[in-house]
Motif scaffolding. Structure first.
Motif, PDB file in Angstrom:
ATOM      1  N   LEU A 139      -4.533  10.449 -12.069  1.00 37.26           N
ATOM      2  CA  LEU A 139      -3.249  10.821 -12.060  1.00 37.26           C
ATOM      3  C   LEU A 139      -2.506  10.387 -10.684  1.00 37.26           C
ATOM      4  O   LEU A 139      -3.289  10.975  -9.495  1.00 37.26           O
ATOM      5  CB  LEU A 139      -3.339  12.351 -12.368  1.00 37.26           C
ATOM      6  CG  LEU A 139      -3.585  12.823 -13.713  1.00 37.26           C
ATOM      7  CD1 LEU A 139      -3.321  14.393 -13.922  1.00 37.26           C
ATOM      8  CD2 LEU A 139      -2.705  11.949 -15.011  1.00 37.26           C
ATOM      9  N   HIS A 140      -1.282   9.922 -10.861  1.00 38.32           N
ATOM     10  CA  HIS A 140      -0.527   9.862  -9.506  1.00 38.32           C
ATOM     11  C   HIS A 140       0.418  11.046  -9.775  1.00 38.32           C
ATOM     12  O   HIS A 140       1.533  10.965 -10.522  1.00 38.32           O
ATOM     13  CB  HIS A 140       0.251   8.469  -9.666  1.00 38.32           C
ATOM     14  CG  HIS A 140      -0.637   7.221  -9.743  1.00 38.32           C
ATOM     15  ND1 HIS A 140      -1.685   7.033  -8.761  1.00 38.32           N
ATOM     16  CD2 HIS A 140      -0.808   6.126 -10.454  1.00 38.32           C
ATOM     17  CE1 HIS A 140      -2.337   6.173  -8.849  1.00 38.32           C
ATOM     18  NE2 HIS A 140      -1.665   5.349  -9.958  1.00 38.32           N
ATOM     19  N   VAL A 141       0.359  11.863  -8.738  1.00 43.03           N
ATOM     20  CA  VAL A 141       1.085  13.146  -8.624  1.00 43.03           C
ATOM     21  C   VAL A 141       2.372  12.591  -7.445  1.00 43.03           C
ATOM     22  O   VAL A 141       1.837  12.447  -6.411  1.00 43.03           O
ATOM     23  CB  VAL A 141       0.354  14.416  -8.102  1.00 43.03           C
ATOM     24  CG1 VAL A 141       1.401  15.617  -8.037  1.00 43.03           C
ATOM     25  CG2 VAL A 141      -0.578  14.429  -9.131  1.00 43.03           C
ATOM     26  N   GLY A 166       0.511  -1.179  -0.031  1.00 40.86           N
ATOM     27  CA  GLY A 166      -0.056  -0.187  -0.206  1.00 40.86           C
ATOM     28  C   GLY A 166       0.995   1.357  -0.165  1.00 40.86           C
ATOM     29  O   GLY A 166       1.968   1.168   0.281  1.00 40.86           O
ATOM     30  N   LEU A 167       0.252   2.527  -0.431  1.00 40.53           N
ATOM     31  CA  LEU A 167       1.058   3.679  -0.688  1.00 40.53           C
ATOM     32  C   LEU A 167       0.356   4.691   0.003  1.00 40.53           C
ATOM     33  O   LEU A 167       0.967   6.126   0.161  1.00 40.53           O
ATOM     34  CB  LEU A 167       1.077   3.993  -2.209  1.00 40.53           C
ATOM     35  CG  LEU A 167       1.713   2.869  -2.954  1.00 40.53           C
ATOM     36  CD1 LEU A 167       1.509   3.069  -4.453  1.00 40.53           C
ATOM     37  CD2 LEU A 167       3.214   2.910  -2.784  1.00 40.53           C
ATOM     38  N   VAL A 168      -0.275   4.435   1.249  1.00 43.75           N
ATOM     39  CA  VAL A 168      -0.874   5.572   2.089  1.00 43.75           C
ATOM     40  C   VAL A 168      -0.802   5.134   3.431  1.00 43.75           C
ATOM     41  O   VAL A 168      -1.446   5.751   4.302  1.00 43.75           O
ATOM     42  CB  VAL A 168      -2.409   5.751   1.717  1.00 43.75           C
ATOM     43  CG1 VAL A 168      -2.546   6.516   0.279  1.00 43.75           C
ATOM     44  CG2 VAL A 168      -3.276   4.513   1.730  1.00 43.75           C
ATOM     45  N   ILE A 198       4.863  12.774 -12.716  1.00 43.86           N
ATOM     46  CA  ILE A 198       3.096  12.458 -12.950  1.00 43.86           C
ATOM     47  C   ILE A 198       3.086  11.404 -13.809  1.00 43.86           C
ATOM     48  O   ILE A 198       3.899  11.667 -14.896  1.00 43.86           O
ATOM     49  CB  ILE A 198       2.344  13.844 -13.209  1.00 43.86           C
ATOM     50  CG1 ILE A 198       2.269  15.130 -12.210  1.00 43.86           C
ATOM     51  CG2 ILE A 198       1.107  13.419 -13.516  1.00 43.86           C
ATOM     52  CD1 ILE A 198       1.638  16.244 -12.585  1.00 43.86           C
ATOM     53  N   PHE A 199       2.209  10.535 -13.348  1.00 44.93           N
ATOM     54  CA  PHE A 199       1.830   9.391 -14.395  1.00 44.93           C
ATOM     55  C   PHE A 199       0.446   8.999 -13.921  1.00 44.93           C
ATOM     56  O   PHE A 199      -0.098   9.305 -13.050  1.00 44.93           O
ATOM     57  CB  PHE A 199       2.874   8.423 -14.493  1.00 44.93           C
ATOM     58  CG  PHE A 199       3.176   7.616 -13.087  1.00 44.93           C
ATOM     59  CD1 PHE A 199       4.088   8.321 -12.203  1.00 44.93           C
ATOM     60  CD2 PHE A 199       2.603   6.418 -12.730  1.00 44.93           C
ATOM     61  CE1 PHE A 199       4.441   7.671 -10.998  1.00 44.93           C
ATOM     62  CE2 PHE A 199       2.819   5.886 -11.626  1.00 44.93           C
ATOM     63  CZ  PHE A 199       3.647   6.384 -10.746  1.00 44.93           C
ATOM     64  N   GLY A 200      -0.109   7.895 -14.717  1.00 43.30           N
ATOM     65  CA  GLY A 200      -1.333   7.410 -14.344  1.00 43.30           C
ATOM     66  C   GLY A 200      -2.200   6.671 -15.248  1.00 43.30           C
ATOM     67  O   GLY A 200      -1.799   6.558 -16.434  1.00 43.30           O
ATOM     68  N   HIS A 201      -3.497   6.487 -14.851  1.00 43.50           N
ATOM     69  CA  HIS A 201      -4.389   5.681 -15.766  1.00 43.50           C
ATOM     70  C   HIS A 201      -5.348   6.965 -16.350  1.00 43.50           C
ATOM     71  O   HIS A 201      -6.287   7.072 -15.711  1.00 43.50           O
ATOM     72  CB  HIS A 201      -5.342   4.738 -14.732  1.00 43.50           C
ATOM     73  CG  HIS A 201      -4.257   4.127 -13.910  1.00 43.50           C
ATOM     74  ND1 HIS A 201      -3.723   3.254 -14.225  1.00 43.50           N
ATOM     75  CD2 HIS A 201      -3.906   4.424 -12.328  1.00 43.50           C
ATOM     76  CE1 HIS A 201      -2.990   2.524 -13.039  1.00 43.50           C
ATOM     77  NE2 HIS A 201      -3.188   3.342 -12.136  1.00 43.50           N
ATOM     78  N   VAL A 202      -4.939   7.284 -17.535  1.00 45.61           N
ATOM     79  CA  VAL A 202      -5.644   8.513 -18.068  1.00 45.61           C
ATOM     80  C   VAL A 202      -7.154   8.138 -18.420  1.00 45.61           C
ATOM     81  O   VAL A 202      -8.028   8.877 -18.387  1.00 45.61           O
ATOM     82  CB  VAL A 202      -4.675   9.139 -19.407  1.00 45.61           C
ATOM     83  CG1 VAL A 202      -4.682   7.851 -20.293  1.00 45.61           C
ATOM     84  CG2 VAL A 202      -5.263  10.359 -19.777  1.00 45.61           C
ATOM     85  N   ALA A 217      -8.121   7.965  -5.944  1.00 38.63           N
ATOM     86  CA  ALA A 217      -8.688   7.351  -7.002  1.00 38.63           C
ATOM     87  C   ALA A 217      -8.509   5.955  -6.683  1.00 38.63           C
ATOM     88  O   ALA A 217      -9.677   5.130  -6.859  1.00 38.63           O
ATOM     89  CB  ALA A 217      -7.631   7.666  -8.247  1.00 38.63           C
ATOM     90  N   GLU A 218      -7.357   5.274  -6.175  1.00 35.00           N
ATOM     91  CA  GLU A 218      -7.316   3.995  -5.995  1.00 35.00           C
ATOM     92  C   GLU A 218      -6.355   3.332  -4.888  1.00 35.00           C
ATOM     93  O   GLU A 218      -6.551   2.332  -4.600  1.00 35.00           O
ATOM     94  CB  GLU A 218      -6.603   3.402  -7.335  1.00 35.00           C
ATOM     95  CG  GLU A 218      -5.391   3.998  -7.738  1.00 35.00           C
ATOM     96  CD  GLU A 218      -4.872   3.199  -8.940  1.00 35.00           C
ATOM     97  OE1 GLU A 218      -5.414   2.319  -9.568  1.00 35.00           O
ATOM     98  OE2 GLU A 218      -3.561   3.447  -9.360  1.00 35.00           O
ATOM     99  N   HIS A 219      -5.727   4.296  -4.280  1.00 28.31           N
ATOM    100  CA  HIS A 219      -4.679   3.950  -3.270  1.00 28.31           C
ATOM    101  C   HIS A 219      -5.502   3.774  -1.951  1.00 28.31           C
ATOM    102  O   HIS A 219      -4.682   3.417  -0.938  1.00 28.31           O
ATOM    103  CB  HIS A 219      -3.528   4.792  -3.064  1.00 28.31           C
ATOM    104  CG  HIS A 219      -2.631   4.779  -4.324  1.00 28.31           C
ATOM    105  ND1 HIS A 219      -1.629   5.566  -4.330  1.00 28.31           N
ATOM    106  CD2 HIS A 219      -2.626   3.850  -5.644  1.00 28.31           C
ATOM    107  CE1 HIS A 219      -0.950   5.184  -5.582  1.00 28.31           C
ATOM    108  NE2 HIS A 219      -1.610   4.373  -6.086  1.00 28.31           N
ATOM    109  N   GLY A 220      -6.646   4.584  -1.621  1.00 25.44           N
ATOM    110  CA  GLY A 220      -7.204   4.552  -0.289  1.00 25.44           C
ATOM    111  C   GLY A 220      -6.789   5.979   0.251  1.00 25.44           C
ATOM    112  O   GLY A 220      -6.083   6.778  -0.053  1.00 25.44           O
TER     113      GLY A 220
HETATM  114  C1  MLT Z   1       0.684   2.391 -10.367  1.00 26.81           C
HETATM  115  O1  MLT Z   1      -0.119   2.942 -10.945  1.00 26.81           O
HETATM  116  O2  MLT Z   1       1.865   2.109 -11.060  1.00 26.81           O
HETATM  117  C2  MLT Z   1       0.592   2.399  -8.773  1.00 26.81           C
HETATM  118  O3  MLT Z   1      -0.682   2.860  -8.549  1.00 26.81           O
HETATM  119  C3  MLT Z   1       1.771   2.655  -8.036  1.00 26.81           C
HETATM  120  C4  MLT Z   1       1.926   3.970  -7.872  1.00 26.81           C
HETATM  121  O4  MLT Z   1       1.264   5.093  -7.865  1.00 26.81           O
HETATM  122  O5  MLT Z   1       3.168   4.254  -7.802  1.00 26.81           O
END
Ligand code: MLT
Ligand code: ZN
Length: 456
Positions: free
Chosen positions: A381-383, A79-81, A372-376, A412-415
């Motif tokens: 977005l993962h900031v 987990g990331l949170v 920044i990257f993510g599930h467009v 969005a998805e990490h909680g």
């Molecule tokens: C991802 O999309 O790669 C994961 O959520 C992990 C992250 O955000 O670092």
């Protein structure tokens, strides 16, 4: 010997329940369970207990409840949170030994998996039976079914299949009183009141301990194509994804940016994906029973501008294209302890948010590195911000307020975990939070499960 709540008596009772080999008290051994993957969240557990059956989990819960010792459920600790990091003195209930996997039920296209089964093992198991598990994420070798249910994990295929909650047909879980809720019969329709599995999904270990799940499976497609596309910016990526959504085979649409790709290449030794350094790179993947290459090519060719595109259909070549995207997380961690701000925006506000958030971070945390990257395809977005100290949450506050101003969500998805609970009221109303607190009180009136996580 300590008294009723003392560590020795508690440890003795737990040893009697699960065996001495599965009660860990050595600080060096416990260290890996007390710290999260990013290094931002560090706790101090009283001990780690590793039950091997659901009945043993129930015993552990009863023993801890009797002496009022808090329980932090933990799976793969990916987990990331900070949601699986203990408050001082809590017991970490590690579910890794609940790793049974039933044979795949081909009639219903479902499988029952223990909480400790890793995603990679689940994928291999159902793949051998000719099916697939719809949720996929980069932490697949460590992330476990129990943790993925508890956090309602998202990942790479949400735009086609939904997240974890959409795959959960039923769960088995141990309640705060030691009772066991078991709904693993695989009923597709079961309209008999409150949907407990749905409620436990995303509850972040605050309501009950998930010990197993009955999961929906998807077709294992024979054909898969991955394309990496160089673009001028997020608006162009959003336009292209809007066009590609008409493809029924579209399974993933991921975005990354030049500065993040530079960091990935520096960390991994990968070459740049294109001779030109595009500001934005989109990765799309299609999968189908018949070859989707022509459909994807036609959709890309219909784009108004010519696109610089790398395409792969064979497994290793596709994995190569994915590596620029999937290795962002480790590359970011390699440059420092990140503030991981996983946010979601209405698709129409994503581009404005992305252009506003970078100068905002520079203003709040001058010199910080933003990746920044993510599930467009999901507006997610993962900031990632590296620079501010782990306990300096100024940048978190600024980014979450910008998200709220754009009517997005702070997770969005990490909680929510420990990282975001102070901001929950930015995107959930007072009535929402009161309803959640009432549910918590009904399930866990003694505050046994995961105190300090999720609720303000
Ligand atoms: C991802 O999309 O790669 C994961 O959520 C992990 C992250 O955000 O670092
Ligand atoms: Zn993600």
């Amino acid at each position: 010997m300590a008294g009723a709540g003392g560590v020795d008596l508690l440890a003795e009772q737990l040893v009697a329940a699960v065996g001495a080999a599965h009660v860990l008290t050595d600080p060096d051994v416990m260290a890996g369970f007390e710290r999260d993957w990013t290094g931002r969240w560090q706790g101090r557990a009283r001990l780690v207990v590793r039950p091997g059956t659901t009945a043993e989990v129930a015993q552990v819960v009863q023993i801890c409840a009797a002496v009022g010792v808090a329980i932090v459920p933990q799976g793969g600790n990916t987990g990331l949170v900070g949601g699986a990091v203990p408050d001082a003195g809590a017991v970490i209930l590690h579910l890794g030994r609940l790793d049974h996997l039933d044979p795949v039920d081909l009639t219903s296209a479902q499988v029952t998996a223990g909480a400790g089964v890793t995603l990679a093992r689940l994928q291999d198991h159902v793949g051998a039976a000719g099916l697939a598990f719809p949720v996929d994420l980069a932490a697949r070798d460590s992330a476990t079914v129990g943790g993925m249910v508890a956090t309602n994990a998202g990942g790479l295929h949400v735009l086609r299949y939904g997240g974890m909650r959409s795959q959960v047909v039923g769960v088995e879980a141990v309640m705060a009183n030691g009772g066991i809720v078991r709904r693993l019969d695989g009923l597709i329709k079961d309209n008999t009141g409150y949907d407990l599995p749905g409620l436990l999904c995303g509850s972040e270990g605050t309501l009950a301990v998930v010990t197993a799940a009955r999961l929906r499976l998807s077709p294992l497609f024979a054909h898969r194509v991955t394309a990496l596309i160089g673009l001028e910016g997020l608006p162009a990526a959003l336009d292209l994804v809007a066009r590609l959504r008409t493809l029924t085979s579209l399974e993933a649409a991921e975005v990354m940016f030049a500065s993040g790709i530079d960091i990935v290449c520096a960390h991994t030794g990968l070459p740049a994906p294109f001779p030109v350094r595009y500001p934005c790179v989109l990765l799309v993947e299609c999968a189908a029973a018949t070859d989707p290459v022509d459909d994807l090519a036609a959709a890309l060719l219909a784009a108004p501008e010519p696109l610089d595109t790398a395409v792969a259909t064979a497994g290793a070549a596709r994995a190569g294209l994915w590596s620029w995207r999937e290795r962002h997380t480790e590359a970011v961690n390699a440059i420092g302890v990140p503030h991981k701000l996983d946010v979601t925006l209405p698709l129409g506000s994503m581009a404005a948010f992305e252009s506003e958030v970078r100068p905002l971070i520079e203003k709040v945390a001058p010199g910080a590195t933003t990746v920044i990257f993510g599930h467009v395809g999901d507006g997610n977005l993962h900031v990632n911000v590296v620079g501010p100290a782990p306990d300096d949450d100024g940048v978190d506050d600024a980014v979450f307020r910008l998200v709220a101003a754009h009517h997005g969500s702070i997770s969005a998805e990490h909680g929510i975990g420990r990282a975001k609970r102070g901001w929950l009221d930015l995107t959930r109303s007072a009535d929402d939070i009161a309803a959640m607190a009432a549910i918590k009180m009904a399930f866990d009136p003694g505050g046994l499960f995961n105190p300090g996580v999720l609720l303000p």
